[in-house]
Structures are given as C-alpha cells and as structure tokens.
Motif scaffolding. Sequence first.
Motif, PDB file in Angstrom:
ATOM      1  N   VAL A 152      -9.204  -5.218  38.142  1.00 21.82           N
ATOM      2  CA  VAL A 152      -8.765  -4.471  36.960  1.00 21.82           C
ATOM      3  C   VAL A 152      -9.669  -4.854  35.802  1.00 21.82           C
ATOM      4  CG1 VAL A 152      -6.896  -4.019  35.335  1.00 21.82           C
ATOM      5  CG2 VAL A 152      -6.369  -4.448  37.742  1.00 21.82           C
ATOM      6  N   TYR A 153     -10.190  -3.850  35.118  1.00 23.56           N
ATOM      7  CA  TYR A 153     -10.993  -4.095  33.914  1.00 23.56           C
ATOM      8  C   TYR A 153     -10.498  -3.184  32.798  1.00 23.56           C
ATOM      9  CZ  TYR A 153     -14.732  -4.078  30.514  1.00 23.56           C
ATOM     10  OH  TYR A 153     -15.434  -4.167  29.337  1.00 23.56           O
ATOM     11  N   SER A 154     -10.376  -3.738  31.620  1.00 24.55           N
ATOM     12  CA  SER A 154     -10.000  -2.942  30.456  1.00 24.55           C
ATOM     13  C   SER A 154     -10.747  -3.463  29.238  1.00 24.55           C
ATOM     14  CB  SER A 154      -8.486  -3.003  30.207  1.00 24.55           C
ATOM     15  OG  SER A 154      -8.076  -4.329  29.917  1.00 24.55           O
ATOM     16  N   GLY A 155     -10.975  -2.593  28.292  1.00 24.64           N
ATOM     17  CA  GLY A 155     -11.680  -2.982  27.077  1.00 24.64           C
ATOM     18  C   GLY A 155     -11.429  -1.987  25.969  1.00 24.64           C
ATOM     19  N   ARG A 156     -11.649  -2.452  24.763  1.00 19.58           N
ATOM     20  CA  ARG A 156     -11.532  -1.570  23.619  1.00 19.58           C
ATOM     21  C   ARG A 156     -12.250  -2.199  22.417  1.00 19.58           C
ATOM     22  NH1 ARG A 156      -5.071  -1.890  22.193  1.00 19.58           N
ATOM     23  NH2 ARG A 156      -4.923  -4.106  21.719  1.00 19.58           N
ATOM     24  N   ASN A 157     -12.759  -1.346  21.565  1.00 21.35           N
ATOM     25  CA  ASN A 157     -13.370  -1.738  20.305  1.00 21.35           C
ATOM     26  C   ASN A 157     -12.591  -1.061  19.191  1.00 21.35           C
ATOM     27  OD1 ASN A 157     -15.464  -3.183  21.586  1.00 21.35           O
ATOM     28  ND2 ASN A 157     -16.585  -1.266  21.916  1.00 21.35           N
ATOM     29  N   GLN A 158     -12.198  -1.838  18.207  1.00 24.27           N
ATOM     30  CA  GLN A 158     -11.346  -1.283  17.167  1.00 24.27           C
ATOM     31  C   GLN A 158     -11.799  -1.775  15.798  1.00 24.27           C
ATOM     32  OE1 GLN A 158      -7.644  -2.793  18.658  1.00 24.27           O
ATOM     33  NE2 GLN A 158      -7.707  -4.606  17.358  1.00 24.27           N
ATOM     34  N   GLU A 159     -11.609  -0.921  14.815  1.00 23.16           N
ATOM     35  CA  GLU A 159     -11.880  -1.278  13.429  1.00 23.16           C
ATOM     36  C   GLU A 159     -10.562  -1.600  12.743  1.00 23.16           C
ATOM     37  OE1 GLU A 159     -14.701  -1.594  11.705  1.00 23.16           O
ATOM     38  OE2 GLU A 159     -16.009  -1.100  13.394  1.00 23.16           O
ATOM     39  N   GLU A 160     -10.511  -2.748  12.061  1.00 20.89           N
ATOM     40  CA  GLU A 160      -9.298  -3.159  11.373  1.00 20.89           C
ATOM     41  C   GLU A 160      -9.592  -3.389   9.896  1.00 20.89           C
ATOM     42  OE1 GLU A 160      -6.844  -5.455  14.923  1.00 20.89           O
ATOM     43  OE2 GLU A 160      -7.771  -6.623  13.305  1.00 20.89           O
ATOM     44  N   THR A 161      -8.695  -2.904   9.053  1.00 15.82           N
ATOM     45  CA  THR A 161      -8.756  -3.176   7.624  1.00 15.82           C
ATOM     46  C   THR A 161      -7.399  -3.712   7.178  1.00 15.82           C
ATOM     47  OG1 THR A 161      -8.101  -0.911   7.074  1.00 15.82           O
ATOM     48  CG2 THR A 161     -10.467  -1.379   7.206  1.00 15.82           C
ATOM     49  N   TYR A 162      -7.428  -4.692   6.299  1.00 17.65           N
ATOM     50  CA  TYR A 162      -6.191  -5.333   5.851  1.00 17.65           C
ATOM     51  C   TYR A 162      -6.297  -5.542   4.346  1.00 17.65           C
ATOM     52  CZ  TYR A 162      -2.397  -8.775   5.564  1.00 17.65           C
ATOM     53  OH  TYR A 162      -1.245  -9.441   5.247  1.00 17.65           O
ATOM     54  N   ASN A 163      -5.331  -5.010   3.613  1.00 17.60           N
ATOM     55  CA  ASN A 163      -5.333  -5.120   2.163  1.00 17.60           C
ATOM     56  C   ASN A 163      -3.993  -5.654   1.690  1.00 17.60           C
ATOM     57  OD1 ASN A 163      -6.646  -4.429  -0.529  1.00 17.60           O
ATOM     58  ND2 ASN A 163      -4.715  -3.307  -0.689  1.00 17.60           N
ATOM     59  N   VAL A 164      -4.029  -6.632   0.773  1.00 21.11           N
ATOM     60  CA  VAL A 164      -2.793  -7.191   0.229  1.00 21.11           C
ATOM     61  C   VAL A 164      -2.888  -7.182  -1.293  1.00 21.11           C
ATOM     62  CG1 VAL A 164      -3.691  -9.553   0.430  1.00 21.11           C
ATOM     63  CG2 VAL A 164      -1.235  -9.193   0.193  1.00 21.11           C
ATOM     64  N   LEU A 165      -1.804  -6.747  -1.938  1.00 18.98           N
ATOM     65  CA  LEU A 165      -1.717  -6.668  -3.390  1.00 18.98           C
ATOM     66  C   LEU A 165      -0.629  -7.631  -3.864  1.00 18.98           C
ATOM     67  CD1 LEU A 165      -2.523  -5.209  -6.070  1.00 18.98           C
ATOM     68  CD2 LEU A 165      -0.642  -3.613  -5.589  1.00 18.98           C
ATOM     69  N   TYR A 166      -0.990  -8.529  -4.802  1.00 14.38           N
ATOM     70  CA  TYR A 166      -0.059  -9.529  -5.317  1.00 14.38           C
ATOM     71  C   TYR A 166       0.371  -9.162  -6.735  1.00 14.38           C
ATOM     72  CZ  TYR A 166      -1.834 -12.482  -1.564  1.00 14.38           C
ATOM     73  OH  TYR A 166      -2.202 -12.978  -0.344  1.00 14.38           O
ATOM     74  N   ARG A 167       1.686  -9.237  -6.971  1.00 19.94           N
ATOM     75  CA  ARG A 167       2.243  -9.094  -8.312  1.00 19.94           C
ATOM     76  C   ARG A 167       2.963 -10.398  -8.668  1.00 19.94           C
ATOM     77  NH1 ARG A 167       3.428  -3.988  -5.907  1.00 19.94           N
ATOM     78  NH2 ARG A 167       2.437  -2.242  -7.008  1.00 19.94           N
ATOM     79  N   GLU A 168       2.450 -11.093  -9.655  1.00 16.51           N
ATOM     80  CA  GLU A 168       3.090 -12.333 -10.088  1.00 16.51           C
ATOM     81  C   GLU A 168       4.133 -12.003 -11.152  1.00 16.51           C
ATOM     82  OE1 GLU A 168       2.000 -16.735 -11.925  1.00 16.51           O
ATOM     83  OE2 GLU A 168       0.421 -15.261 -11.557  1.00 16.51           O
ATOM     84  N   LEU A 169       5.338 -12.536 -10.980  1.00 19.61           N
ATOM     85  CA  LEU A 169       6.457 -12.233 -11.861  1.00 19.61           C
ATOM     86  C   LEU A 169       6.892 -13.497 -12.586  1.00 19.61           C
ATOM     87  CD1 LEU A 169       8.572 -10.144  -9.308  1.00 19.61           C
ATOM     88  CD2 LEU A 169       6.712  -9.335 -10.769  1.00 19.61           C
ATOM     89  N   ASN A 170       7.364 -13.330 -13.826  1.00 20.44           N
ATOM     90  CA  ASN A 170       7.907 -14.483 -14.542  1.00 20.44           C
ATOM     91  C   ASN A 170       9.390 -14.609 -14.251  1.00 20.44           C
ATOM     92  OD1 ASN A 170       9.143 -12.493 -16.069  1.00 20.44           O
ATOM     93  ND2 ASN A 170       7.753 -12.727 -17.828  1.00 20.44           N
ATOM     94  N   SER A 171      10.057 -15.510 -14.971  1.00 22.79           N
ATOM     95  CA  SER A 171      11.473 -15.758 -14.691  1.00 22.79           C
ATOM     96  C   SER A 171      12.352 -14.555 -14.998  1.00 22.79           C
ATOM     97  CB  SER A 171      11.951 -16.968 -15.509  1.00 22.79           C
ATOM     98  OG  SER A 171      11.708 -16.740 -16.898  1.00 22.79           O
ATOM     99  N   SER A 172      11.841 -13.603 -15.805  1.00 19.53           N
ATOM    100  CA  SER A 172      12.590 -12.377 -16.100  1.00 19.53           C
ATOM    101  C   SER A 172      12.212 -11.238 -15.168  1.00 19.53           C
ATOM    102  CB  SER A 172      12.335 -11.949 -17.558  1.00 19.53           C
ATOM    103  OG  SER A 172      12.724 -12.964 -18.460  1.00 19.53           O
ATOM    104  N   ARG A 173      11.442 -11.554 -14.126  1.00 13.29           N
ATOM    105  CA  ARG A 173      10.974 -10.576 -13.141  1.00 13.29           C
ATOM    106  C   ARG A 173      10.036  -9.528 -13.768  1.00 13.29           C
ATOM    107  NH1 ARG A 173      14.578 -10.898  -8.705  1.00 13.29           N
ATOM    108  NH2 ARG A 173      15.067 -13.111  -8.534  1.00 13.29           N
ATOM    109  N   GLN A 174       9.332  -9.915 -14.806  1.00 11.51           N
ATOM    110  CA  GLN A 174       8.323  -9.048 -15.389  1.00 11.51           C
ATOM    111  C   GLN A 174       6.958  -9.425 -14.836  1.00 11.51           C
ATOM    112  OE1 GLN A 174       8.976  -9.899 -19.552  1.00 11.51           O
ATOM    113  NE2 GLN A 174      10.212  -8.031 -19.818  1.00 11.51           N
ATOM    114  N   MET A 175       6.123  -8.420 -14.561  1.00 15.11           N
ATOM    115  CA  MET A 175       4.814  -8.686 -13.970  1.00 15.11           C
ATOM    116  C   MET A 175       3.885  -9.279 -15.021  1.00 15.11           C
ATOM    117  SD  MET A 175       2.414  -6.171 -11.662  1.00 15.11           S
ATOM    118  CE  MET A 175       2.072  -5.044 -13.031  1.00 15.11           C
ATOM    119  N   VAL A 176       3.297 -10.430 -14.681  1.00 15.34           N
ATOM    120  CA  VAL A 176       2.386 -11.115 -15.598  1.00 15.34           C
ATOM    121  C   VAL A 176       0.999 -11.280 -14.985  1.00 15.34           C
ATOM    122  CG1 VAL A 176       4.233 -12.335 -16.789  1.00 15.34           C
ATOM    123  CG2 VAL A 176       3.178 -13.369 -14.772  1.00 15.34           C
ATOM    124  N   GLY A 177       0.819 -10.952 -13.708  1.00 10.37           N
ATOM    125  CA  GLY A 177      -0.483 -11.085 -13.068  1.00 10.37           C
ATOM    126  C   GLY A 177      -0.610 -10.149 -11.889  1.00 10.37           C
TER     127      GLY A 177
END
Length: 540
Positions: free
Chosen positions: A65-90
């Motif tokens: 048995v032989y199997s193979g594959r070539n794949q393109e992967e992209t991974y993106n992550v977005l960070y929202r930093e919040l203060n103690s009032s849950r307001q975005m500061v970064g």
Amino acid sequence: FYGSYGFFRENRLRRDSVFREDLLVSPTSFLAESGKRTQLPLAHTLTGNIDYSPSQHDALSLEIVYSGRNQEETYNVLYRELNSSRQMVGLSDRYTSGPSHEFNFESALSYRHTFAETTHKLSAELRSATDGEGGPTGIVARDIALDGSQTDTTAREHQTPWERPREYSIKADYVRPLANGMQIETGYKGALVRIHTTLDTDVFDTTQSAYVVDPTRTSDFTYRQLVNAAYGQLGGESNKFAYQAGLRVERAEARFDIGGTGASYDNPYNSFFPSGLIAYHIDDAHQVKLSYSTRIRRPDDVDLLDPTPHVLDPLNISLGNPHLQPEYIRSLELGFQRSDDNTTVQVTPYYRHTLNAIRSLRTLDTTGVSTRTFANVASTNAYGTDVTVSLTGSKISGFASATAFRQVSDAANLSPGLSASSFGWNARTNAMFRLSPTVDLQALVTYVAPLTVEQGRNAARARVSLAIRNKLMNDQMSLTLRIIDPFNSLLESNTTIDPAFYQVSERRRVMRGIQLNATWLFGHVKKNENDRIDFNESGG
C-alpha cells in the motif's frame, strides 16, 4: 492479483478561538481568533495484492500500500488584549504558511499452513511501514493599531519540521485443536518502532539583517521502541458453555535521544496481560457472557515525549514529557446478547480501571505564557453500560449504540485539587440504505455529551456525514460522493479552570462541502456485499 487506485480533492478550513482571563498573573485577558486553511490539490493511494498457493494446505500473500499527498497550509491568529473592563487595548496577529508533504508505504508478507484439520493452523507475517511528514513554513508576527492598520513587524521566522517513523514487525501464530472441544493457541510478536523528528527554527535578527538559528527551538529527536511478546490461550466449548483463558507477557525497551544535548531517556518495563471469558448460550437466540482483559497504551507519540518547546504562538507553548509511563486499562464486562434473523441487541455493563492514565495539562507563567504538557495521573475508574442494536437486511443495515458511564480520576499525585468526577454519555449510528443493486446511501451520526475532566470541562461534540456510492463496471469501479458536515456541527470546545487563569478554547473545523472519490479495482477481488462506505474524510 488485484490492486486499486484512488484520488480525491478537498479544501479544509479550521477556525479556533481562545478566551483567557489571567486571575492571578495580571488583571488583563485576551481573545485569540485563528483560522487554518488546508488545501489538498491531489492525494493518491495505490494498493496491490498477490496471493500464491503452492499446495492445497499452503498459501503465500504479499500486500503493498502506498499513499501520498502534498498540501498547502496557512494559519493566521489575531490577538485582542483586553483590560479589566474588557476593553480592547492591544491588537496583533501572526501568520504562518508553507507546504506539507506526506507519504506512507506499507508492505506485508504472510504465510499460512493448514493441517488436515481445518482448525489446526500455522501462520506467520513480516510487516514493514515507512512514513514521512513535514515541510518548510514561514512565520510573520505584526503589531496592529486599534483601527486595523499595521504598525510594525515584530517577528519573522522560518521553520522546517520533519517526522519520519518506521516500524518493523514479525509474528507467528499456532492453533491446535485438542480433545473434548478444546483448542490451544500460542504465538510470538516482535515489533521495532523508530521515529526520527527534526525541527529547524531560524529567527530574523534585525541587527544582523539575517536569519539566525534559535537553539532553544531546534531539535533532533530519536525514539526507539522494541517490544517482544508471547502469548498462550486455551479455549473451548462444552454443552452450552464457551470459555477462554489466556496470558500475554512482554518485554518493552524504549529509548529516546535528544541530539545536540546528549540527553537520553530509557524506559524498560515488563508487562503481564491476563484475560478470560466465559459465555453461556441460553438458547439459539440468547447468550450471556463475562469477560476480563488488560490493555496497554504506550506513550510512543513524539508529541507526548519531546521536551523541546514547540511555540504554537507567543502565548502558547507545547512540550512533551520524556518521563511518561504507559497506561494500563483493566476491563471487566458482563454482556447479554439477543439475536434473530435480522436484529442483534447487545447490553454490556462494564468496569474499567486505568493506571497511569495519560492526561494533557496547562500551566501559566508570570509573563502570561500558557504551556501545555503531559503527565500520568495515578488512576481513573469508569463504570457504565453500553447498548448496541445491529440490523442486517437487503435494504437497510447498520447499527446504533449508546453508552452511559461514571468516571472518577485520582490525580492527587500531581495536585490535590486536580482529581475529577463526572457523568458522561455518547451515542453513534451508522446506517446504510441500498437504493438499488449498485447504489448505496450511508449516514454517520455521532454525539458526545459534555464531560468534566481534570483541570476543566469538555463541551458536547457532534458529527454528521452523508455518502452515496455508485458501483460501475461490475463493481470494478466505484464513485463515492460525500457530503461532509452538512449542519456545520464540527465544533470542539473545552474550558480550563486553574487558580491562575480561566481559559475557553473553541475549534470549529469548517469542512462543509462535497468530496468526490473514484476507485478502480483491477484483477480478481473477493466480493463482500456487506462492505460499507469508508467515512475516512482524509480520503485515500
């Protein structure tokens, strides 16, 4: 001789979100949203089999048995930093992209000798498997203004991970009938597993205007495991009773070396696996049985063992534990079965005791970086009941099952407050409808209820897939159309609760779509009218 060739195309998207509130480290929290897209332009599988019978009692078989594959992967992550009032500061993001190459090659040579009595047999098998997976990736991290505009690039990296597992095994089994309906079975199996993984990480140095090696995230890891096992089993039937008792003994030697550091870890251990079963046939339709068995789960995954930090993103690190021990699962089951021409009902109360259960744990340091690692908890106990209903027929066939259980874990060896107790249940059905002699329709539905675990809770999970298969050219060719996740239900969510932080992670696999698979069989193949559609969504 026969063989087959199949190919498929698909496009996958996975979306993750993590909300974490730092309870002791700082009065801030963050929300991370990420997406991973995997494009598989073409994957292929090739199988072949040769059978040769030099005599009436001997048979040789070679399978490849032989199997193979070539794949393109992209991974993106977005960070929202919040203060103690849950307001975005970064605001910041991190983007990863690159090709991934995979292949698998397996071969098996088997021999079978049947003596004058058909139940008197000798068989042997040689098997080998070689795999490979990896490829280069590029990583860019940026700071973003609150209005969404890019401010500056904070990091650039190149990574090249590779994993190359190999496995070789040899086994022999001998079955001999004895007097009074008894039968003895004995055998040996030796298996050698070798996994070599490498990780090269180059970080862009702005002072040198060049990429330089990051030695803290560069690794060369080799894992080697040799297992020699022998077993003996005695069974038979007497009147309405059937019985079976056996013992398997094994010697395992595991060693893993970290190149460059000279560090190595040895883990030799001996194991004994007793088993037994007694069944009573009340009549032709009813049976009751009691069984005991012992199983093992070895920590032979490199991700579990490699102590080199793997940076998923600046706030999440994963590293293995080279001191992990194998877990042993001891099961006691009482089963009742009722069968008629088309229906089988099985009710199985059970008790399972697990020693050294392997669990994933998270910690948070003073800088807000979360680290995932693995550890053995002292034990877990689960007791519950499984109910399965199977149906066979010319038009409709399949099964439906449900399990309800109570699970209690003792993790006091790691932390006094880590032990957990919970109730869980799950249900699954796989049904096939024969629309015509050449067209089959199949549905797969799975549901797993919420469950409290060590350090948190796993949310409910559901999965639905549909498939239709059309057999052509006298069953030599088939076209299979899969409808993947039609209700967009592939969501995994878990909550981590710790004195230092509270984190909710969600992963949604956006794999909704249609997949077409074509398979061509050539040569003489034994037909099995009960063959079911393969719901392996990775194709092949």
